[in-house]
Design a protein around this motif. Sequence first.
Motif, PDB file in Angstrom:
ATOM      1  N   GLY A  24     -58.291 -14.594  46.953  1.00  0.00           N
ATOM      2  CA  GLY A  24     -57.972 -13.644  45.786  1.00  0.00           C
ATOM      3  C   GLY A  24     -56.876 -12.608  46.353  1.00  0.00           C
ATOM      4  N   LYS A  25     -56.757 -11.934  47.403  1.00  0.00           N
ATOM      5  CA  LYS A  25     -55.931 -10.891  47.710  1.00  0.00           C
ATOM      6  C   LYS A  25     -54.575 -11.374  47.943  1.00  0.00           C
ATOM      7  N   SER A  83     -53.431 -14.402  46.587  1.00  0.00           N
ATOM      8  CA  SER A  83     -53.238 -14.579  45.357  1.00  0.00           C
ATOM      9  C   SER A  83     -52.257 -13.505  44.580  1.00  0.00           C
ATOM     10  N   MET A  84     -53.151 -12.368  44.477  1.00  0.00           N
ATOM     11  CA  MET A  84     -52.534 -11.297  43.841  1.00  0.00           C
ATOM     12  C   MET A  84     -51.177 -10.720  44.723  1.00  0.00           C
ATOM     13  N   GLU A  85     -51.114 -10.754  45.662  1.00  0.00           N
ATOM     14  CA  GLU A  85     -49.647 -10.488  46.307  1.00  0.00           C
ATOM     15  C   GLU A  85     -48.757 -11.381  46.187  1.00  0.00           C
ATOM     16  N   ARG A 131     -48.489 -13.292  43.492  1.00  0.00           N
ATOM     17  CA  ARG A 131     -48.268 -13.084  41.877  1.00  0.00           C
ATOM     18  C   ARG A 131     -47.359 -12.064  41.771  1.00  0.00           C
ATOM     19  N   SER A 132     -47.440 -10.921  42.529  1.00  0.00           N
ATOM     20  CA  SER A 132     -46.785  -9.623  42.404  1.00  0.00           C
ATOM     21  C   SER A 132     -45.389  -9.675  43.093  1.00  0.00           C
ATOM     22  N   ASN A 136     -43.253 -12.046  40.528  1.00  0.00           N
ATOM     23  CA  ASN A 136     -42.743 -11.258  39.449  1.00  0.00           C
ATOM     24  C   ASN A 136     -41.572 -10.150  39.703  1.00  0.00           C
ATOM     25  N   GLU A 145     -44.667  -9.238  32.052  1.00  0.00           N
ATOM     26  CA  GLU A 145     -45.331  -8.088  32.457  1.00  0.00           C
ATOM     27  C   GLU A 145     -44.707  -6.764  32.452  1.00  0.00           C
ATOM     28  N   LYS A 189     -49.915   1.878  35.578  1.00  0.00           N
ATOM     29  CA  LYS A 189     -51.218   1.848  36.377  1.00  0.00           C
ATOM     30  C   LYS A 189     -51.558   3.348  36.069  1.00  0.00           C
TER      31      LYS A 189
END
Length: 174
Positions: free
Chosen positions: A19-20, A22-24, A26-27, A30, A133, A172
Amino acid sequence: MEDMSGQMTTLQAETSTLGKASMELRSKFNDMDAYSRRWNLRVAGIPERTGEDIKKIIIDLFGQISPDIADQLALTVDIVHRVGPRSGHERSSRRVLVRFLSRSHRDKIWKDARTSETPQTRKLKILEDLTQEAKEARNQLWPQVEKARKEGKKAGFRGAHAYVDGVRITAKDM
């Protein structure tokens, strides 16, 4: 039972790690997408016609907006095409995506379009090419920017971030 409990703990740890990661990813994707879009502008409001030479139309438009670089536009405007699905409505027109070879020329057009009367008189909008985004972040920040402007403060956007009197605000932070 203990064996199953150990396997479940291992799988939970793996899921968390994935999960971590995947988030990295994705970031990073982007960020790369936003960076590549910095060479683009979008134009809204140009009527769509069958057989049009949209690149010539855009070069002529940008030549009116920035006459001092008009002779260079044929070489610096790389790709021009309409984006999105065709609508069945006669009065609608798809936006035009313009990719430049030179960021300095793109930035000049972007800057000059804000003060030029040409887009206003032709009812056109010259827009940044933002990621989804970034658009969502701007929508979240818009109330703060609008409030600051009403208070007489200098407020605007750069990418997905708002600036109020030189202070950067991100979605954020809200």
